[in-house]
Scaffold this motif. Structure first.
Motif: not given
Length: 90
Positions: A10-15, A23-29, A34-43
Motif C-alpha cells: 500500500r505504501m509503495r503504491m501511494r508513493s 513527488m512520484d519520482l522522489v517517493l516511488g524509487p 528502502r521501505l522494507a528496511d525502515l524500522t516500525e517508527a520510520e514506517l
C-alpha cells in the motif's frame, strides 16, 4: 488487520501515485529501494508523510521550508536518496 506485506505494498503504491509527477519520482524509487528496511517508527513516520500534500513535501525535501520535527529525519534520508539517485543518472 493489515499484514506487513500488504502495508508495504500500500505504501509503495501511494508513493508512486501522488498528486504530482515530481513527488512520484522522489517517493516511488525511495519506497522501492528502502521501505522494507525502515524500522516500525520510520514506517509510521512514512505513513504520516504520505498523508501530507505534495507542495509541502516538495518544499521540505528541497529545504525551502522547515519540515515538522517528527518527519524531518526521514525527509532528510529521502532527499539524500533522491540526490544520490539523480547524480548517478547524469
Amino acid at each position: 488487520m493489515e499484514t506487513a506485506e500488504a502495508r508495504l505494498k500500500r505504501m509503495r503504491m501511494r508513493s508512486w501515485r501522488r498528486g504530482t509527477k515530481e513527488m512520484d519520482l522522489v517517493l516511488g524509487p525511495f519506497a522501492d529501494a528502502r521501505l522494507a528496511d525502515l524500522t516500525e517508527a520510520e514506517l509510521l513516520a512514512y505513513d504520516a508523510l504520505l498523508a501530507e500534500n505534495d507542495q509541502d513535501l516538495m518544499a521540505w525535501i528541497l529545504g525551502q521550508a522547515s519540515a515538522p520535527d517528527a518527519l524531518a529525519p526521514l525527509l532528510s534520508r529521502i532527499a539524500a536518496f533522491a540526490e544520490t539517485r539523480l547524480a548517478r543518472e547524469k
